[in-house]
Motif scaffolding. Structure first.
Motif, mmCIF file in Angstrom:
data_model
loop_
_atom_site.group_PDB
_atom_site.id
_atom_site.type_symbol
_atom_site.label_atom_id
_atom_site.label_comp_id
_atom_site.label_asym_id
_atom_site.label_seq_id
_atom_site.Cartn_x
_atom_site.Cartn_y
_atom_site.Cartn_z
ATOM 1 N N CYS A 89 37.140 -2.763 -5.138
ATOM 2 C CA CYS A 89 37.675 -2.417 -3.811
ATOM 3 C C CYS A 89 39.102 -2.939 -3.641
ATOM 4 O O CYS A 89 39.332 -4.152 -3.645
ATOM 5 C CB CYS A 89 36.784 -2.981 -2.708
ATOM 6 S SG CYS A 89 37.446 -2.617 -1.060
ATOM 7 N N PRO A 90 40.083 -2.045 -3.460
ATOM 8 C CA PRO A 90 41.475 -2.492 -3.323
ATOM 9 C C PRO A 90 41.763 -3.149 -1.979
ATOM 10 O O PRO A 90 42.810 -3.779 -1.809
ATOM 11 C CB PRO A 90 42.273 -1.187 -3.480
ATOM 12 C CG PRO A 90 41.335 -0.110 -3.074
ATOM 13 C CD PRO A 90 39.958 -0.582 -3.430
ATOM 14 N N GLN A 91 40.860 -3.000 -1.024
ATOM 15 C CA GLN A 91 41.079 -3.537 0.319
ATOM 16 C C GLN A 91 40.399 -4.882 0.534
ATOM 17 O O GLN A 91 40.533 -5.469 1.616
ATOM 18 C CB GLN A 91 40.536 -2.545 1.365
ATOM 19 C CG GLN A 91 41.114 -1.155 1.280
ATOM 20 C CD GLN A 91 42.612 -1.151 1.491
ATOM 21 O OE1 GLN A 91 43.135 -1.891 2.320
ATOM 22 N NE2 GLN A 91 43.317 -0.335 0.725
ATOM 23 N N VAL A 141 29.843 -4.106 3.607
ATOM 24 C CA VAL A 141 31.156 -3.497 3.838
ATOM 25 C C VAL A 141 31.765 -3.992 5.149
ATOM 26 O O VAL A 141 31.108 -3.993 6.189
ATOM 27 C CB VAL A 141 31.033 -1.957 3.888
ATOM 28 C CG1 VAL A 141 32.412 -1.323 4.056
ATOM 29 C CG2 VAL A 141 30.345 -1.425 2.641
ATOM 30 N N LEU A 179 32.633 6.626 3.708
ATOM 31 C CA LEU A 179 31.698 5.788 2.970
ATOM 32 C C LEU A 179 30.452 5.533 3.810
ATOM 33 O O LEU A 179 30.545 5.299 5.019
ATOM 34 C CB LEU A 179 32.363 4.454 2.625
ATOM 35 C CG LEU A 179 31.550 3.551 1.690
ATOM 36 C CD1 LEU A 179 31.494 4.142 0.288
ATOM 37 C CD2 LEU A 179 32.133 2.140 1.661
ATOM 38 N N CYS A 193 37.847 -0.886 5.401
ATOM 39 C CA CYS A 193 37.567 0.231 4.486
ATOM 40 C C CYS A 193 38.447 1.440 4.793
ATOM 41 O O CYS A 193 38.595 1.829 5.949
ATOM 42 C CB CYS A 193 36.098 0.622 4.599
ATOM 43 S SG CYS A 193 35.670 2.065 3.606
ATOM 44 N N THR A 194 39.010 2.034 3.742
ATOM 45 C CA THR A 194 39.846 3.238 3.894
ATOM 46 C C THR A 194 39.152 4.491 3.372
ATOM 47 O O THR A 194 39.782 5.534 3.238
ATOM 48 C CB THR A 194 41.168 3.056 3.129
ATOM 49 O OG1 THR A 194 40.854 2.820 1.749
ATOM 50 C CG2 THR A 194 41.982 1.904 3.695
ATOM 51 N N ASN A 195 37.867 4.381 3.032
ATOM 52 C CA ASN A 195 37.088 5.528 2.534
ATOM 53 C C ASN A 195 37.661 6.109 1.241
ATOM 54 O O ASN A 195 37.605 7.325 1.027
ATOM 55 C CB ASN A 195 36.991 6.624 3.605
ATOM 56 C CG ASN A 195 36.257 6.153 4.844
ATOM 57 O OD1 ASN A 195 35.103 5.744 4.779
ATOM 58 N ND2 ASN A 195 36.936 6.162 5.980
ATOM 59 N N CYS A 196 38.201 5.244 0.394
ATOM 60 C CA CYS A 196 38.779 5.751 -0.858
ATOM 61 C C CYS A 196 37.696 6.178 -1.845
ATOM 62 O O CYS A 196 37.948 6.991 -2.739
ATOM 63 C CB CYS A 196 39.678 4.696 -1.493
ATOM 64 S SG CYS A 196 38.768 3.283 -2.172
ATOM 65 N N GLY A 197 36.500 5.607 -1.741
ATOM 66 C CA GLY A 197 35.386 6.031 -2.594
ATOM 67 C C GLY A 197 35.293 5.330 -3.933
ATOM 68 O O GLY A 197 34.376 5.613 -4.716
ATOM 69 N N LEU A 198 36.200 4.405 -4.238
ATOM 70 C CA LEU A 198 36.170 3.752 -5.554
ATOM 71 C C LEU A 198 34.871 2.975 -5.762
ATOM 72 O O LEU A 198 34.309 2.956 -6.861
ATOM 73 C CB LEU A 198 37.372 2.821 -5.698
ATOM 74 C CG LEU A 198 38.737 3.520 -5.804
ATOM 75 C CD1 LEU A 198 39.861 2.491 -5.805
ATOM 76 C CD2 LEU A 198 38.790 4.383 -7.058
ATOM 77 N N CYS A 199 34.381 2.343 -4.705
ATOM 78 C CA CYS A 199 33.141 1.576 -4.840
ATOM 79 C C CYS A 199 31.953 2.492 -5.105
ATOM 80 O O CYS A 199 31.061 2.163 -5.891
ATOM 81 C CB CYS A 199 32.904 0.729 -3.592
ATOM 82 S SG CYS A 199 32.870 1.691 -2.068
ATOM 83 N N ALA A 255 37.306 -5.131 0.987
ATOM 84 C CA ALA A 255 36.423 -4.804 2.116
ATOM 85 C C ALA A 255 34.953 -5.038 1.803
ATOM 86 O O ALA A 255 34.113 -4.839 2.676
ATOM 87 C CB ALA A 255 36.630 -3.338 2.521
ATOM 88 N N ILE A 256 34.636 -5.434 0.556
ATOM 89 C CA ILE A 256 33.230 -5.569 0.188
ATOM 90 C C ILE A 256 32.915 -7.035 -0.077
ATOM 91 O O ILE A 256 33.616 -7.708 -0.840
ATOM 92 C CB ILE A 256 32.901 -4.722 -1.053
ATOM 93 C CG1 ILE A 256 33.254 -3.257 -0.777
ATOM 94 C CG2 ILE A 256 31.435 -4.859 -1.414
ATOM 95 C CD1 ILE A 256 32.785 -2.299 -1.823
HETATM 96 S S1 SF4 Z 1 35.537 3.084 0.062
HETATM 97 FE FE1 SF4 Z 1 37.316 2.054 -0.901
HETATM 98 S S2 SF4 Z 1 38.110 0.708 0.708
HETATM 99 FE FE2 SF4 Z 1 36.062 1.305 1.355
HETATM 100 S S3 SF4 Z 1 34.744 -0.356 0.628
HETATM 101 FE FE3 SF4 Z 1 34.748 1.253 -0.978
HETATM 102 S S4 SF4 Z 1 36.382 0.674 -2.406
HETATM 103 FE FE4 SF4 Z 1 36.688 -0.515 -0.514
#
Ligand code: SF4
Ligand code: SF4
Length: 325
Positions: A82-84, A95, A65, A100-106, A86-87
């Motif tokens: 964000c499931p963590q 952030v 991210l 952050c786990t770099n899932c990319g959902l955001c 982290a935002i």
């Molecule tokens: S990439 Fe995933 S974990 Fe990282 S800030 Fe975005 S939603 Fe949250």
């Protein structure tokens, strides 16, 4: 270039469709990464960590991210997904990189592209379609496709599946590489490479280790093998003021070139623009606060000349003038 230029006419590519590459940028209509008009593919992940790296977002192999605060319009959609957790709602410190786990959902819900996942996976067929969009320009300008990074050779399994299809339709392929990998990785790709830009960073192993994280011996070994193989190549060196410009560094590089039977080197001007990227990154390297020094640049060229090596500046030809990847 010659022949056909559509993936539909390349049936073997179906068999390779499951091999994936991670690419963090694709630059179409590039005029600085080899002859003619080119598409430059920036492969993610590098085996070095040069302190002046122009693409610090390329160093990790996984997608990451990145956050462009100046693009944020404050919708808060990212906070919700964000499931963590982290935002935060604070734009300037959006952030929490430790969570952050770099899932990319955001990034998926960020319409202004303030949050972006740097690094996207490509399969062979999709990347062929992307590259062949500009086949007519390659043909008319003597251009082609440039493999850059990061270190493209580290994705050699993908490239071994991808490059035969590019070559089947006559596309010129140029590799930009720093040479730090097992020789077999580059040897695998050689049949499809028209030219290699081979970057040397420092002359002395202790300097190389301090500035890139590796001592550079394998890079020199691979250069010798590449020269012996007969693959057309251009050796380049980024001129980084105060770091790799001492007389003993130049002398050591010149000695290595002579050992390989080479007499030319292309010098790359230092470019500090990469430091603007640092606030966007989860793990930014240290800023160097250096600038191109024209007098020093000339002096490095003259020092090479005294050692019997012809040095020329990248901008005198079509080489990349961005100061090294
Ligand atoms: S990439 Fe995933 S974990 Fe990282 S800030 Fe975005 S939603 Fe949250
Ligand atoms: S400058 Fe090139 S070799 Fe060095 S870390 Fe960056 S991508 Fe890797």
């Amino acid at each position: 270039m010659r022949g056909r230029c559509t993936v539909a006419e390349l049936p073997e590519s179906r068999h390779a469709a499951k091999v994936l590459a991670t690419i963090f940028d694709i630059q179409r209509f590039s005029l600085h990464d080899g002859p003619g008009i080119r598409t430059t593919l920036f492969f993610k992940g590098c085996t070095l960590a040069c302190i002046w790296c122009q693409n610090p977002e390329s160093l990790a192999f996984r997608p990451e991210l990145t956050y462009y605060a100046e693009r944020c319009i404050g919708t808060g959609a990212c906070v919700e997904v964000c499931p963590q957790g982290a935002i935060s709602t604070v734009r300037a410190a959006r952030v929490d990189w430790a969570l952050c786990t770099n899932c990319g959902l955001c990034a998926d819900v960020c319409d202004s592209e303030a949050l972006r996942l740097t690094g996207r996976t490509w399969d062979v067929d999709t990347l062929l379609v992307e590259c062949l969009r500009d086949a007519a320009f390659y043909r008319s300008s003597g251009g082609g496709v440039t493999l850059s990074g990061g270190e493209a050779v580290m994705q050699h399994r993908f490239l071994a599946a991808f490059l035969p299809h590019l070559k089947a339709v006559g596309v010129h392929v140029l590799l930009q590489t720093a040479g730090e990998y097992p020789w077999h990785a580059l040897a695998l790709l050689q049949p499809w490479l028209d030219h290699v830009y081979y970057d040397l960073k420092c002359g002395l192993s202790q300097t190389h280790l301090a500035l890139t994280g590796r001592d550079g011996q394998r890079i020199l070994d691979n250069l010798g093998r590449l020269v012996a193989s007969g693959t057309p190549l251009t050796v380049r060196m980024p001129v980084v003021p105060g770091h790799n410009t001492a007389p003993e560094e130049i002398a050591a590089i010149a000695e290595h070139l002579h050992k390989c039977g080479l007499t030319d080197i292309v010098l790359l001007r230092y470019n500090a623009l990469w430091e603007a990227k640092l606030p966007r990154l989860a793990h930014p390297p240290a800023a160097q606060e250096l600038a191109h020094d024209a007098a020093l640049f000339s002096a490095v060229g003259e020092a090479f000349a005294r050692h019997g090596i012809r040095a020329r500046a990248a901008e005198e030809e079509h080489d990349n003038d961005k100061g090294g990847r």
